[in-house]
Scaffold this motif. Structure first.
Motif, mmCIF file in Angstrom:
data_model
loop_
_atom_site.group_PDB
_atom_site.id
_atom_site.type_symbol
_atom_site.label_atom_id
_atom_site.label_comp_id
_atom_site.label_asym_id
_atom_site.label_seq_id
_atom_site.Cartn_x
_atom_site.Cartn_y
_atom_site.Cartn_z
ATOM 1 N N GLY A 15 -17.606 -49.868 -39.088
ATOM 2 C CA GLY A 15 -18.698 -50.561 -39.785
ATOM 3 C C GLY A 15 -19.965 -49.740 -39.820
ATOM 4 N N GLY A 19 -18.179 -47.780 -44.142
ATOM 5 C CA GLY A 19 -17.419 -49.031 -44.056
ATOM 6 C C GLY A 19 -18.196 -50.204 -44.643
ATOM 7 N N ASP A 37 -15.339 -53.194 -36.073
ATOM 8 C CA ASP A 37 -16.301 -52.138 -35.731
ATOM 9 C C ASP A 37 -16.545 -52.050 -34.238
ATOM 10 O OD1 ASP A 37 -18.105 -50.060 -36.132
ATOM 11 O OD2 ASP A 37 -19.802 -51.450 -36.162
ATOM 12 N N GLU A 40 -20.347 -47.889 -32.523
ATOM 13 C CA GLU A 40 -20.902 -46.618 -32.034
ATOM 14 C C GLU A 40 -21.053 -45.640 -33.198
ATOM 15 O OE1 GLU A 40 -18.013 -45.549 -29.112
ATOM 16 O OE2 GLU A 40 -18.647 -47.168 -27.780
ATOM 17 N N HIS A 50 -32.987 -40.054 -41.497
ATOM 18 C CA HIS A 50 -33.806 -39.367 -42.495
ATOM 19 C C HIS A 50 -32.961 -38.997 -43.706
ATOM 20 C CE1 HIS A 50 -37.235 -39.388 -39.910
ATOM 21 N NE2 HIS A 50 -36.455 -38.992 -38.910
ATOM 22 N N ARG A 82 -12.427 -52.697 -31.253
ATOM 23 C CA ARG A 82 -11.866 -51.396 -31.626
ATOM 24 C C ARG A 82 -10.424 -51.596 -32.077
ATOM 25 N NH1 ARG A 82 -13.014 -46.128 -30.888
ATOM 26 N NH2 ARG A 82 -14.986 -46.674 -29.916
ATOM 27 N N ALA A 83 -10.062 -51.031 -33.203
ATOM 28 C CA ALA A 83 -8.649 -51.053 -33.635
ATOM 29 C C ALA A 83 -7.903 -50.057 -32.764
ATOM 30 C CB ALA A 83 -8.550 -50.669 -35.101
ATOM 31 N N ASP A 116 -18.800 -36.201 -32.125
ATOM 32 C CA ASP A 116 -19.358 -34.856 -31.935
ATOM 33 C C ASP A 116 -19.036 -34.387 -30.522
ATOM 34 O OD1 ASP A 116 -20.991 -34.420 -34.464
ATOM 35 O OD2 ASP A 116 -21.637 -36.404 -33.823
ATOM 36 N N GLY A 129 -29.151 -35.383 -30.215
ATOM 37 C CA GLY A 129 -29.738 -36.283 -31.220
ATOM 38 C C GLY A 129 -31.231 -36.502 -31.008
HETATM 39 C C1 LIG Z 1 -27.384 -36.935 -33.914
HETATM 40 C C2 LIG Z 1 -27.151 -37.172 -35.376
HETATM 41 C C3 LIG Z 1 -28.184 -37.515 -36.200
HETATM 42 C C4 LIG Z 1 -27.980 -37.740 -37.551
HETATM 43 N N1 LIG Z 1 -29.044 -38.033 -38.337
HETATM 44 C C5 LIG Z 1 -28.852 -38.242 -39.646
HETATM 45 C C6 LIG Z 1 -29.956 -38.511 -40.500
HETATM 46 O O1 LIG Z 1 -31.127 -38.554 -40.066
HETATM 47 N N2 LIG Z 1 -29.718 -38.712 -41.810
HETATM 48 C C7 LIG Z 1 -28.455 -38.663 -42.327
HETATM 49 O O2 LIG Z 1 -28.306 -38.889 -43.522
HETATM 50 N N3 LIG Z 1 -27.398 -38.391 -41.550
HETATM 51 C C8 LIG Z 1 -27.559 -38.191 -40.226
HETATM 52 N N4 LIG Z 1 -26.481 -37.920 -39.424
HETATM 53 C C9 LIG Z 1 -25.128 -37.982 -40.009
HETATM 54 C C10 LIG Z 1 -24.633 -39.446 -39.953
HETATM 55 O O3 LIG Z 1 -24.426 -39.801 -38.611
HETATM 56 C C11 LIG Z 1 -23.354 -39.629 -40.760
HETATM 57 O O4 LIG Z 1 -23.588 -39.240 -42.107
HETATM 58 C C12 LIG Z 1 -22.901 -41.105 -40.800
HETATM 59 O O5 LIG Z 1 -22.879 -41.638 -39.496
HETATM 60 C C13 LIG Z 1 -21.517 -41.224 -41.434
HETATM 61 O O6 LIG Z 1 -21.220 -42.591 -41.605
HETATM 62 P P1 LIG Z 1 -19.729 -43.161 -41.410
HETATM 63 O O7 LIG Z 1 -19.820 -44.579 -41.800
HETATM 64 O O8 LIG Z 1 -18.747 -42.283 -42.061
HETATM 65 O O9 LIG Z 1 -19.445 -43.047 -39.824
HETATM 66 P P2 LIG Z 1 -20.220 -43.676 -38.573
HETATM 67 O O10 LIG Z 1 -21.634 -43.944 -38.888
HETATM 68 O O11 LIG Z 1 -19.942 -42.785 -37.412
HETATM 69 O O12 LIG Z 1 -19.537 -45.087 -38.348
HETATM 70 C C14 LIG Z 1 -18.210 -45.188 -37.904
HETATM 71 C C15 LIG Z 1 -18.066 -46.517 -37.173
HETATM 72 O O13 LIG Z 1 -16.667 -46.717 -36.888
HETATM 73 C C16 LIG Z 1 -16.530 -47.182 -35.569
HETATM 74 N N5 LIG Z 1 -15.179 -46.871 -35.085
HETATM 75 C C17 LIG Z 1 -14.634 -45.680 -34.755
HETATM 76 N N6 LIG Z 1 -13.343 -45.828 -34.383
HETATM 77 C C18 LIG Z 1 -13.078 -47.153 -34.492
HETATM 78 C C19 LIG Z 1 -11.923 -47.946 -34.242
HETATM 79 N N7 LIG Z 1 -10.752 -47.405 -33.822
HETATM 80 N N8 LIG Z 1 -11.999 -49.279 -34.415
HETATM 81 C C20 LIG Z 1 -13.149 -49.861 -34.844
HETATM 82 N N9 LIG Z 1 -14.295 -49.147 -35.101
HETATM 83 C C21 LIG Z 1 -14.240 -47.817 -34.932
HETATM 84 C C22 LIG Z 1 -17.636 -46.460 -34.796
HETATM 85 O O14 LIG Z 1 -17.916 -47.114 -33.564
HETATM 86 C C23 LIG Z 1 -18.781 -46.538 -35.818
HETATM 87 O O15 LIG Z 1 -19.505 -47.754 -35.667
HETATM 88 C C24 LIG Z 1 -26.674 -37.641 -38.091
HETATM 89 C C25 LIG Z 1 -25.609 -37.280 -37.248
HETATM 90 C C26 LIG Z 1 -25.836 -37.041 -35.919
HETATM 91 C C27 LIG Z 1 -24.686 -36.635 -35.035
#
Ligand SMILES: Cc1cc2nc3c(=O)[nH]c(=O)nc-3n(C[C@H](O)[C@H](O)[C@H](O)COP(=O)(O)OP(=O)(O)OC[C@H]3O[C@@H](n4cnc5c(N)ncnc54)[C@H](O)[C@@H]3O)c2cc1C
Length: 325
Positions: A15, A19, A37, A40, A50, A82-83, A116, A129
């Motif tokens: 989420g 998602g 979700d 994390e 940002h 968590r799945a 990471d 971070g």
């Molecule tokens: C330190 C840091 C700072 C960042 N700052 C920026 C920024 O300022 N601006 C920017 O645009 N991008 C930033 N990013 C990049 C940003 O984090 C990613 O672009 C974004 O998180 C991707 O979104 P996502 O939905 O693909 O994954 P995520 O945001 O990682 O979400 C995935 C979700 O799935 C959940 N999950 C994982 N496995 C399971 C499971 N088996 N069952 C249920 N839930 C699960 C996780 O807990 C999490 O809540 C940063 C990255 C890092 C590491």
């Protein structure tokens, strides 16, 4: 007591931005959607998001809370869990959650992001971070004009050149065994980036920020920020039961899930969105990808339902002819 599993059109694992955007697109298309979700998101250690137009600097979890509330407005349901395992049969997917519940779905969108994995530098995780960074677009502005160190890696020269755009005080600390390519060395020297052959093996700092690098030879040095390159790891163990595997990314940054351009994996009914299929995507790109993949899954379901309706119509017509009506 045995509970009956929840059923839905689409289960979304993860989420985060990807998602939630997929969930909103599907909720608005009147699909029954459940988002599982673990809570994390990858950028959780950062103070603000940002480069997300109109939401600059918003804390990551606040952005997701806004997205969740919007999706809930369209009937999307959430499971804070968590799945852990998935199986597939003719009826669709069965998903096990770590709180003991189960879910049945016709399609899955995997939007679980990447983890990471930090380089082995003692004390680094506490500052990840904050001012231990990897991405100039995420937090480069926040360390502009500061004294920035870059930890050696296969991406260190690239990162040093990127952060040089933000500060004229950038130093690359190279590992002792590292022979810098002469072309790369020339680029660094031309941009006034310091090159110091000294191995960083630990960091220390205060409650909020890293303040010093500690070198293997016992020396230390004050610094304002440290740029590092983690290994981006796509966790797919919850989908191993249906045959999903992570693949090494061609860039060498880590692992990811291979899909076609619409987000479809090789496993029928299983799609992927966001960082899990594009580890370099920023938040706004992950959200855009979630929308695109959500729309593709809706289209896939419409096609299945239309095919079934046409088949039923034809059977009905044949039955009418057979009965002489
Ligand atoms: C330190 C840091 C700072 C960042 N700052 C920026 C920024 O300022 N601006 C920017 O645009 N991008 C930033 N990013 C990049 C940003 O984090 C990613 O672009 C974004 O998180 C991707 O979104 P996502 O939905 O693909 O994954 P995520 O945001 O990682 O979400 C995935 C979700 O799935 C959940 N999950 C994982 N496995 C399971 C499971 N088996 N069952 C249920 N839930 C699960 C996780 O807990 C999490 O809540 C940063 C990255 C890092 C590491």
């Amino acid at each position: 007591m045995k509970t009956t599993p929840d059923a839905c059109d689409v289960a979304i694992i993860g989420g985060g931005a990807a998602g939630l955007a997929a969930a909103q697109a599907l909720g608005r298309s009147r699909r029954s959607v459940v988002v599982i979700d673990a809570g994390e998101p990858r950028n959780a250690p950062a103070a603000g998001v940002h480069n997300f137009l109109t939401r600059d600097g918003l804390p990551p979890r606040e952005l997701l809370a806004l997205g969740r509330a919007e999706a809930e407005g369209y009937g999307v349901r959430f499971r804070d869990a968590r799945a852990t395992a998935t199986r597939r049969d003719d009826a669709g997917f069965g998903i096990e959650l770590d709180d003991g519940r189960q879910l049945l779905s016709r399609r899955i969108i995997l939007a679980s992001g990447v983890s990471d994995e930090l380089p082995e530098v003692a004390g680094l995780a506490a500052y990840w971070g904050k001012n231990a960074l990897h991405c100039p677009y995420c937090h480069g502005w926040e360390v502009r004009d500061r004294d920035i160190a870059v930890l050696d890696s296969a991406f260190a020269v690239h990162q040093a050149l990127m952060f040089r755009q933000l500060s004229d005080r950038v130093t690359l600390f190279t590992a002792p065994e590292r022979e810098l390519d002469p072309v790369e060395r020339e680029k660094l020297e031309a941009r006034g980036i310091g090159i110091v052959p000294r191995e960083i093996n630990a960091v220390r700092g205060n409650d909020t920020h890293l303040t010093h690098l500690l070198f293997r030879d016992g020396a230390d040095r004050a610094v304002d920020a440290l740029v590092v390159m983690p290994h981006f790891a796509a966790g797919v163990s919850a989908l191993s039961g249906v045959g999903l595997e992570a693949t090494v990314h061609p860039s060498g940054i880590g692992t990811y899930v291979v899909t076609d351009e619409t987000g479809k994996t090789e496993i029928p009914g299983l799609w992927a969105a966001g960082n899990i299929r594009d580890p370099m995507a920023q938040v706004v790109m992950a959200a855009a990808d979630g929308l695109r993949v959500g729309a593709m899954v809706n289209a896939d379901l419409i096609q299945e339902e239309t095919d079934a309706a046409v088949a039923a119509l034809r059977i009905g017509a044949v039955a009418e002819v057979g009965s002489g009506r």
